[in-house]
Design a protein around this motif. Sequence first.
Motif, PDB file in Angstrom:
ATOM      1  N   VAL A  78     -11.263   1.911   6.910  1.00 33.55           N
ATOM      2  CA  VAL A  78      -9.853   1.508   6.875  1.00 33.55           C
ATOM      3  C   VAL A  78      -9.271   1.691   5.479  1.00 33.55           C
ATOM      4  N   MET A  79     -10.084   1.380   4.456  1.00 31.73           N
ATOM      5  CA  MET A  79      -9.641   1.493   3.056  1.00 31.73           C
ATOM      6  C   MET A  79     -10.618   2.401   2.311  1.00 31.73           C
ATOM      7  N   PRO A  80     -10.397   3.708   2.329  1.00 30.66           N
ATOM      8  CA  PRO A  80     -11.358   4.668   1.751  1.00 30.66           C
ATOM      9  C   PRO A  80     -11.715   4.409   0.289  1.00 30.66           C
ATOM     10  N   LEU A  81     -10.745   3.998  -0.508  1.00 32.06           N
ATOM     11  CA  LEU A  81     -11.041   3.743  -1.913  1.00 32.06           C
ATOM     12  C   LEU A  81     -12.004   2.569  -2.046  1.00 32.06           C
ATOM     13  N   PHE A  82     -11.833   1.572  -1.201  1.00 29.28           N
ATOM     14  CA  PHE A  82     -12.764   0.442  -1.149  1.00 29.28           C
ATOM     15  C   PHE A  82     -14.149   0.940  -0.758  1.00 29.28           C
ATOM     16  N   GLY A  83     -14.220   1.782   0.268  1.00 31.48           N
ATOM     17  CA  GLY A  83     -15.495   2.322   0.715  1.00 31.48           C
ATOM     18  C   GLY A  83     -16.207   3.100  -0.379  1.00 31.48           C
ATOM     19  N   LEU A 110       0.789  -1.239   0.000  1.00 27.59           N
ATOM     20  CA  LEU A 110       0.000   0.000   0.000  1.00 27.59           C
ATOM     21  C   LEU A 110       0.821   1.290   0.000  1.00 27.59           C
ATOM     22  N   PRO A 111       2.060   1.330   0.578  1.00 29.74           N
ATOM     23  CA  PRO A 111       2.827   2.586   0.510  1.00 29.74           C
ATOM     24  C   PRO A 111       3.084   3.080  -0.908  1.00 29.74           C
ATOM     25  N   TRP A 112       3.023   2.185  -1.900  1.00 32.11           N
ATOM     26  CA  TRP A 112       3.232   2.598  -3.295  1.00 32.11           C
ATOM     27  C   TRP A 112       1.937   3.025  -3.971  1.00 32.11           C
ATOM     28  N   SER A 113       0.795   2.764  -3.349  1.00 30.17           N
ATOM     29  CA  SER A 113      -0.485   2.979  -4.013  1.00 30.17           C
ATOM     30  C   SER A 113      -0.769   4.460  -4.232  1.00 30.17           C
ATOM     31  N   ALA A 114      -1.669   4.712  -5.190  1.00 28.29           N
ATOM     32  CA  ALA A 114      -1.938   6.095  -5.597  1.00 28.29           C
ATOM     33  C   ALA A 114      -2.694   6.882  -4.534  1.00 28.29           C
ATOM     34  N   PHE A 115      -3.752   6.296  -3.971  1.00 34.69           N
ATOM     35  CA  PHE A 115      -4.584   7.029  -3.022  1.00 34.69           C
ATOM     36  C   PHE A 115      -4.137   6.790  -1.580  1.00 34.69           C
ATOM     37  N   MET A 116      -4.161   5.540  -1.144  1.00 30.89           N
ATOM     38  CA  MET A 116      -3.800   5.238   0.241  1.00 30.89           C
ATOM     39  C   MET A 116      -2.332   5.508   0.526  1.00 30.89           C
ATOM     40  N   GLY A 117      -1.485   5.347  -0.488  1.00 30.45           N
ATOM     41  CA  GLY A 117      -0.066   5.628  -0.312  1.00 30.45           C
ATOM     42  C   GLY A 117       0.156   7.076   0.102  1.00 30.45           C
ATOM     43  N   LYS A 118      -0.588   7.971  -0.544  1.00 30.25           N
ATOM     44  CA  LYS A 118      -0.471   9.394  -0.204  1.00 30.25           C
ATOM     45  C   LYS A 118      -1.020   9.653   1.190  1.00 30.25           C
TER      46      LYS A 118
END
Length: 435
Positions: free
Chosen positions: A407-412, A203-211
């Motif tokens: 916990v995972m906003p993009l999922f939500g 997840l640290p590399w991800s576009a949304f959650m990483g930021k």
Amino acid sequence: MKLNRSLHYIFWRWHFYAGLFITPLLITLSLSGIGYLFREEVENFIYKDLYFGNSEQTESLSMSESVSLTEKKYPHYTVTKIIHFKDEHNTRLTMKNEHTGDQKYVYLDNHNQIVGDQNANETFASIMRELHSSLLVGGTIVNYLVELAACWTIFLIVTGLYMSIKRFKNTPIANARERSKRLHSIIGIVFTIPLVLLVLTGLPWSAFMGKQIYNITTSSESLGYPKLYMAPPESQFKELPWATRQETLPQSDFTEQSTLLIDELEKKLNIEKPYVISLPNNSKGVFTVSKSSGSGITGMHVSPNEEITAYFDQYSGELISKIDYRDYGLFAQWFSYGIPLHEGHLFGWPNKILCLLTALSLLFLIYFGVKMWLARKPQGKLGAPPKQKDKKSLFVFILIMIVLGIVMPLFGFSVLIIFIVEFSLYLYSKIRVKK
């Protein structure tokens, strides 16, 4: 009993649709992840002449002479980094085209003579990394899709674990479909923790959650870094440790003195290989020397507690400031271990084997999942599990989805869209019935 049965069917239905839609992405991520996992072995073989070969020239050059010679040989390219590896690898110069921004790698032998070059974007590791992170397409939407697949994988793990535990209690092995179901469950249970770790450490590399993760780590010194080293959101220094990759670089004092030669800096360094020297890019820039546990470069990774980033004045060569693992906050330290764990080199070959088995387990889960679906699928129909109307079960399910969404906003956000579509279809069907 009714609640458990109804909740099981709700989980099954959502598990079915989630698995169906993200399976292509999961297959791509698993195969590209395996490819990237073995990048070192592959690259050492296919680029062995560049990595370990020698130039026909036997005259020894200083590093500053070699840098000047290299920039003359490649017009419009400027050397931005010097990478010294820990083993028998040749030294690598990273060059950037001042007009196009393209990067080139140039390799130097033990005499600092040029052995050869390669396009930075066309190496095996770069292709596997881009395929794994952005499907070779790139762009925000694609990056979000990849991250969304990771989030829904967590959902599949949670719901699959619940159903598997129930299944072991209530389901006899009577036919081929039940055998596939049992194998699907066993693999899922055994690899639950490795799969969760693999997703979370990516997840640290991800576009949304990483930021968002990086914003959290920089919001508090106990979580991230000292205030002196707070960072902007992006950094061009890709070989810096993840924890300091986005921080604001100190600036050298501008003087009339001549620029410090690279050779003088290297003599001053009391640091063992591997390490990267990032060269100043303007009159106020600094020499940045770093060791990283998660650089993504063959032959560069070190133990997380050996990470260091030091800044030197480009004119006097004096140390301006230094950050090491002990300066990191809780989250930054965790990610310094999580990233090399995800890349498969935190604890040597056992780590690599564990990552390989975890990626293979995902492929086998997909295989047995599709197999048991096809075994129960009626001809000409999708064969989705039936909808459930039990209010208590729906309430429990929605509560679980809200927790996962927080916990995972993009999922939500994706779940919210699905609920809106479902509700719109429900209203449409009611209107049609009235007409």
